[in-house]
Design an enzyme around this catalytic site. Structure first.
Site, PDB file in Angstrom:
ATOM      1  CG  HIS A 198      13.299  29.161 -17.270  1.00 13.89           C
ATOM      2  ND1 HIS A 198      13.424  29.829 -16.081  1.00 13.89           N
ATOM      3  CD2 HIS A 198      14.567  28.865 -17.667  1.00 13.89           C
ATOM      4  CE1 HIS A 198      14.713  29.949 -15.780  1.00 13.89           C
ATOM      5  NE2 HIS A 198      15.417  29.367 -16.725  1.00 13.89           N
ATOM      6  CB  ILE A 203      12.496  31.122 -12.190  1.00 17.72           C
ATOM      7  CG1 ILE A 203      12.176  30.511 -10.823  1.00 17.72           C
ATOM      8  CG2 ILE A 203      13.562  32.199 -12.056  1.00 17.72           C
ATOM      9  CD1 ILE A 203      13.336  29.775 -10.188  1.00 17.72           C
ATOM     10  N   GLY A 211      17.199  34.569 -16.152  1.00 14.65           N
ATOM     11  CA  GLY A 211      18.046  35.711 -15.811  1.00 14.65           C
ATOM     12  C   GLY A 211      18.493  36.498 -17.022  1.00 14.65           C
ATOM     13  CB  VAL A 212      19.671  35.457 -20.396  1.00 13.94           C
ATOM     14  CG1 VAL A 212      18.507  34.647 -20.919  1.00 13.94           C
ATOM     15  CG2 VAL A 212      20.433  36.123 -21.509  1.00 13.94           C
ATOM     16  CD  GLU A 224      17.094  42.079 -24.866  1.00 10.72           C
ATOM     17  OE1 GLU A 224      16.560  42.916 -25.618  1.00 10.72           O
ATOM     18  OE2 GLU A 224      18.305  41.767 -24.956  1.00 10.72           O
TER      19      GLU A 224
END
Length: 147
Positions: A49, A55, A58-59, A63
């Protein structure tokens, strides 16, 4: 109520690399939780990523918030995954990503119970870094008996 990683592992069925809560610093049953995740460059998702500008996806921040919500739910109703229960993430609304989460960040996870009815929990959540908002979301979890 403070929880270390050993107690967290009793309340979450997740394991490495998907256990995203390192410590609980505050917990008021039926009301709120404050926990954190230390974000390390050794996290496996950083390999793919944005490897030259790592980074946290975001998911995965969402979570982590959901896992904090699960701990709060389990502690509130005095149940454990070992008893055959699980908290499923069943919805996220009003999710906003305000700043990236990067290696070296201490991600503070906050969740407040908005309501609970028949095992469906709604939480107002925020993830912050040094007091700066990174992610906010309304998260819905469902408590279910499995196996």
């Amino acid at each position: 109520m403070v929880m270390d990683i050993n107690e967290i592992r009793e309340y979450l069925p997740h394991r490495y690399p998907f256990l995203l809560v390192d410590r609980v610093t505050e917990l008021t049953l039926g009301e709120s939780i404050v926990a954190y995740k230390n974000v390390s460059i050794n996290e496996p998702f950083f390999n793919g990523h944005f490897p030259h500008h790592p980074i946290m996806p975001g998911v995965l921040v969402v979570e982590a918030l959901a896992q904090a919500c699960g701990i709060l739910g389990f502690k509130t109703v005095n149940k454990l995954p070992a008893d055959g229960y699980v908290y499923y993430l069943v919805g996220s609304d009003n999710v906003r990503f305000k700043r990236p989460v990067m290696p070296g960040d201490k991600l503070e996870l906050r969740a407040q119970v908005e309501r609970e009815k028949r095992g469906i929990w709604k939480f107002k959540c925020q993830a912050t870094i040094d007091g700066e908002l990174a992610v906010e979301a309304d998260i819905t979890c469902a408590e279910r008996k499995v196996a």
